[in-house]
Design a protein around this motif. Structure first.
Motif, PDB file in Angstrom:
ATOM      1  N   LEU A 248       0.832  -1.219   0.000  1.00 27.42           N
ATOM      2  CA  LEU A 248       0.000   0.000   0.000  1.00 27.42           C
ATOM      3  C   LEU A 248       0.858   1.256   0.000  1.00 27.42           C
ATOM      4  N   ALA A 249       1.942   1.239   0.786  1.00 27.98           N
ATOM      5  CA  ALA A 249       2.809   2.421   0.864  1.00 27.98           C
ATOM      6  C   ALA A 249       3.388   2.782  -0.492  1.00 27.98           C
ATOM      7  N   VAL A 250       3.760   1.776  -1.260  1.00 26.18           N
ATOM      8  CA  VAL A 250       4.298   2.033  -2.594  1.00 26.18           C
ATOM      9  C   VAL A 250       3.254   2.726  -3.463  1.00 26.18           C
ATOM     10  N   ASP A 251       2.027   2.199  -3.471  1.00 27.29           N
ATOM     11  CA  ASP A 251       1.000   2.793  -4.317  1.00 27.29           C
ATOM     12  C   ASP A 251       0.571   4.169  -3.831  1.00 27.29           C
ATOM     13  N   LEU A 252       0.654   4.387  -2.522  1.00 25.80           N
ATOM     14  CA  LEU A 252       0.232   5.680  -1.984  1.00 25.80           C
ATOM     15  C   LEU A 252       1.271   6.769  -2.187  1.00 25.80           C
ATOM     16  N   TRP A 253       2.557   6.422  -2.034  1.00 24.83           N
ATOM     17  CA  TRP A 253       3.575   7.470  -1.925  1.00 24.83           C
ATOM     18  C   TRP A 253       4.726   7.369  -2.911  1.00 24.83           C
ATOM     19  N   GLU A 254       4.738   6.373  -3.761  1.00 24.78           N
ATOM     20  CA  GLU A 254       5.883   6.208  -4.660  1.00 24.78           C
ATOM     21  C   GLU A 254       5.474   6.270  -6.128  1.00 24.78           C
ATOM     22  N   ALA A 255       4.726   7.303  -6.474  1.00 20.63           N
ATOM     23  CA  ALA A 255       4.277   7.452  -7.870  1.00 20.63           C
ATOM     24  C   ALA A 255       5.453   7.565  -8.829  1.00 20.63           C
ATOM     25  N   VAL A 256       6.533   8.231  -8.398  1.00 30.05           N
ATOM     26  CA  VAL A 256       7.701   8.385  -9.270  1.00 30.05           C
ATOM     27  C   VAL A 256       8.344   7.038  -9.539  1.00 30.05           C
ATOM     28  N   GLY A 257       8.496   6.223  -8.492  1.00 34.93           N
ATOM     29  CA  GLY A 257       9.109   4.923  -8.664  1.00 34.93           C
ATOM     30  C   GLY A 257       8.291   3.971  -9.510  1.00 34.93           C
ATOM     31  N   LEU A 258       6.963   4.143  -9.486  1.00 38.80           N
ATOM     32  CA  LEU A 258       6.080   3.274 -10.264  1.00 38.80           C
ATOM     33  C   LEU A 258       5.878   3.758 -11.699  1.00 38.80           C
ATOM     34  N   SER A 259       6.217   5.007 -11.966  1.00 39.01           N
ATOM     35  CA  SER A 259       5.927   5.589 -13.274  1.00 39.01           C
ATOM     36  C   SER A 259       6.602   4.811 -14.395  1.00 39.01           C
ATOM     37  N   GLY A 260       5.802   4.366 -15.351  1.00 42.31           N
ATOM     38  CA  GLY A 260       6.329   3.648 -16.502  1.00 42.31           C
ATOM     39  C   GLY A 260       6.756   2.227 -16.217  1.00 42.31           C
ATOM     40  N   LEU A 261       6.596   1.782 -14.977  1.00 43.01           N
ATOM     41  CA  LEU A 261       7.104   0.461 -14.621  1.00 43.01           C
ATOM     42  C   LEU A 261       6.272  -0.656 -15.223  1.00 43.01           C
ATOM     43  N   GLY A 262       4.985  -0.419 -15.394  1.00 42.08           N
ATOM     44  CA  GLY A 262       4.130  -1.455 -15.954  1.00 42.08           C
ATOM     45  C   GLY A 262       4.566  -1.900 -17.329  1.00 42.08           C
ATOM     46  N   GLY A 263       5.069  -0.949 -18.134  1.00 42.23           N
ATOM     47  CA  GLY A 263       5.494  -1.307 -19.481  1.00 42.23           C
ATOM     48  C   GLY A 263       6.963  -1.637 -19.582  1.00 42.23           C
ATOM     49  N   ALA A 264       7.715  -1.458 -18.476  1.00 41.29           N
ATOM     50  CA  ALA A 264       9.166  -1.665 -18.560  1.00 41.29           C
ATOM     51  C   ALA A 264       9.508  -3.094 -18.925  1.00 41.29           C
ATOM     52  N   SER A 265       8.758  -4.057 -18.364  1.00 36.33           N
ATOM     53  CA  SER A 265       9.081  -5.448 -18.655  1.00 36.33           C
ATOM     54  C   SER A 265       8.544  -5.892 -19.995  1.00 36.33           C
ATOM     55  N   ALA A 266       7.690  -5.053 -20.596  1.00 42.39           N
ATOM     56  CA  ALA A 266       7.065  -5.433 -21.859  1.00 42.39           C
ATOM     57  C   ALA A 266       7.819  -4.917 -23.072  1.00 42.39           C
ATOM     58  N   GLU A 267       8.891  -4.164 -22.827  1.00 46.50           N
ATOM     59  CA  GLU A 267       9.603  -3.581 -23.958  1.00 46.50           C
ATOM     60  C   GLU A 267      10.202  -4.662 -24.849  1.00 46.50           C
ATOM     61  N   ALA A 268      10.570  -5.783 -24.215  1.00 44.27           N
ATOM     62  CA  ALA A 268      11.166  -6.852 -25.016  1.00 44.27           C
ATOM     63  C   ALA A 268      10.106  -7.768 -25.624  1.00 44.27           C
ATOM     64  N   ALA A 269       8.861  -7.602 -25.211  1.00 46.45           N
ATOM     65  CA  ALA A 269       7.797  -8.453 -25.746  1.00 46.45           C
ATOM     66  C   ALA A 269       7.455  -8.012 -27.149  1.00 46.45           C
ATOM     67  N   GLU A 270       6.953  -8.932 -27.941  1.00 45.46           N
ATOM     68  CA  GLU A 270       6.651  -8.621 -29.326  1.00 45.46           C
ATOM     69  C   GLU A 270       5.178  -8.299 -29.476  1.00 45.46           C
ATOM     70  N   GLY A 271       4.898  -7.155 -30.086  1.00 51.21           N
ATOM     71  CA  GLY A 271       3.528  -6.801 -30.421  1.00 51.21           C
ATOM     72  C   GLY A 271       2.832  -5.997 -29.344  1.00 51.21           C
ATOM     73  N   ALA A 272       1.833  -5.237 -29.786  1.00 52.60           N
ATOM     74  CA  ALA A 272       1.079  -4.382 -28.867  1.00 52.60           C
ATOM     75  C   ALA A 272       0.274  -5.192 -27.871  1.00 52.60           C
ATOM     76  N   GLU A 273      -0.208  -6.367 -28.269  1.00 51.98           N
ATOM     77  CA  GLU A 273      -1.018  -7.168 -27.360  1.00 51.98           C
ATOM     78  C   GLU A 273      -0.190  -7.646 -26.168  1.00 51.98           C
ATOM     79  N   ALA A 274       1.023  -8.070 -26.418  1.00 52.01           N
ATOM     80  CA  ALA A 274       1.893  -8.507 -25.326  1.00 52.01           C
ATOM     81  C   ALA A 274       2.203  -7.347 -24.399  1.00 52.01           C
TER      82      ALA A 274
END
Length: 319
Positions: A248-274
């Protein structure tokens, strides 16, 4: 499959994974902020280098003209002064053009990359998300450009203060070359630091995602699923409370650390669906869904206050 251990051990593992996740996000946040600061510094150093190159070219030309006139004994009514004024005028026009180009480049970059909002200390506090916040962040860069180029223009007027004749102009050229070398050194040093911060940011992002996946898996592996926790299981309840608080603390107070993180692991994935699938697995909604059973366990055991203690009562969260 259930966790291959006791419920206490399961809760302890949950806490460890959540702490690792929080530490990684905190590290990523620090490196995002450092990268933002280094980028601002690099921008200023680049502006100064370009301005010095323009000033040095104009001063060198003026010195060469003065030397030629002196050798030809063609000095008339203060030609050296006219050369210095022409050199200054050329430098100021070049600097004004550089300033306009710098602001235009920043605005172009802002259209494609997130900008950080800095606080009173000058440190990045959050990313600009709304249109108003983006404009505020861009305005800080415009002010930085105006302040930097105003200083550069003041420095350019030094040419009017050097002794007359080619000697004074050559001395100015030597001074400008030393300054150029200094700012080039600053640029190279900061470039290296920026690259390091960027590399560490990506590394921390990978660690955060790996820790999150491990935590998410553990959440679904609770032993004795049908049994309710009791207040006698203090170590188990504490592990669940710590895990819940860290997430909870991460989601409440660490917006900078989370920014763009959702797609960071997907950069190597192929295609928009992945890419979309990877992002959805780390969206705020998916994180809340994975976490939801843990506060529910605390509530049923009458121990939800422990989560509040970790978040609000001044206890220092691990990590």
């Amino acid at each position: 499959p259930a966790y291959p251990g006791s419920e206490r051990e399961w809760a302890s593992a949950l806490a460890q994974r959540s702490e690792a996740y929080r530490r990684a996000v905190l590290a990523r946040s620090a490196n995002v902020a450092a990268g933002d600061r280094f980028y601002r510094d690099l921008t200023v150093y680049q502006w100064r280098l370009e301005a010095l190159e323009a000033r040095l070219a104009d001063a060198s030309e003026a010195a060469a003209d003065a030397e030629a006139a002196e050798l030809a004994e063609a000095e008339a009514t203060s030609p050296t002064e006219r050369r210095r004024l022409r050199s200054l005028d050329g430098s100021l026009r070049a600097i004004e053009g550089q300033c306009r180009g710098a602001v235009a480049a920043l605005e172009e970059r802002a259209a494609h990359y997130a900008l950080g909002l800095t606080g009173s200390t000058g440190q990045m506090e959050t990313l600009a998300s709304s249109a108003a916040d983006k404009e505020r962040a861009m305005e800080r860069y415009r002010e930085l450009a105006e302040e930097t180029y105003s200083e550069i223009q003041s420095e350019a007027r030094e040419i009017l203060e050097v002794p007359s004749g080619p000697g004074g102009l050559r001395s100015l050229c030597a001074t400008l070359e030393r300054r150029r070398d200094f700012w080039r050194g600053q640029f190279e040093e900061t470039w290296s630091a920026w690259q390091q911060a960027t590399c560490q940011m990506h590394g921390a992002g990978d660690e955060a995602l790996n820790a999150w996946r491990a935590f998410q898996t553990l959440c679904g592996q609770r032993p004795q699923q049908q049994q309710q926790l009791t207040t006698e299981q203090s170590e188990t309840l504490q592990g669940v409370a710590v895990a819940s608080a860290c997430i909870l603390a991460v989601d409440l107070w660490e917006a900078v650390g989370l920014s763009g993180l959702g797609g960071a692991s997907a950069e190597a994935a192929e295609g928009a669906e992945a890419d979309a699938a990877s992002s959805s697995r780390f969206s705020p909604e998916s994180r809340l869904k994975a976490l939801r059973p843990l506060p529910a366990l605390l509530r049923k055991a009458g121990a939800l206050a422990q989560l509040g203690d970790w978040l609000l009562a001044g206890r220092r969260l691990p990590g």
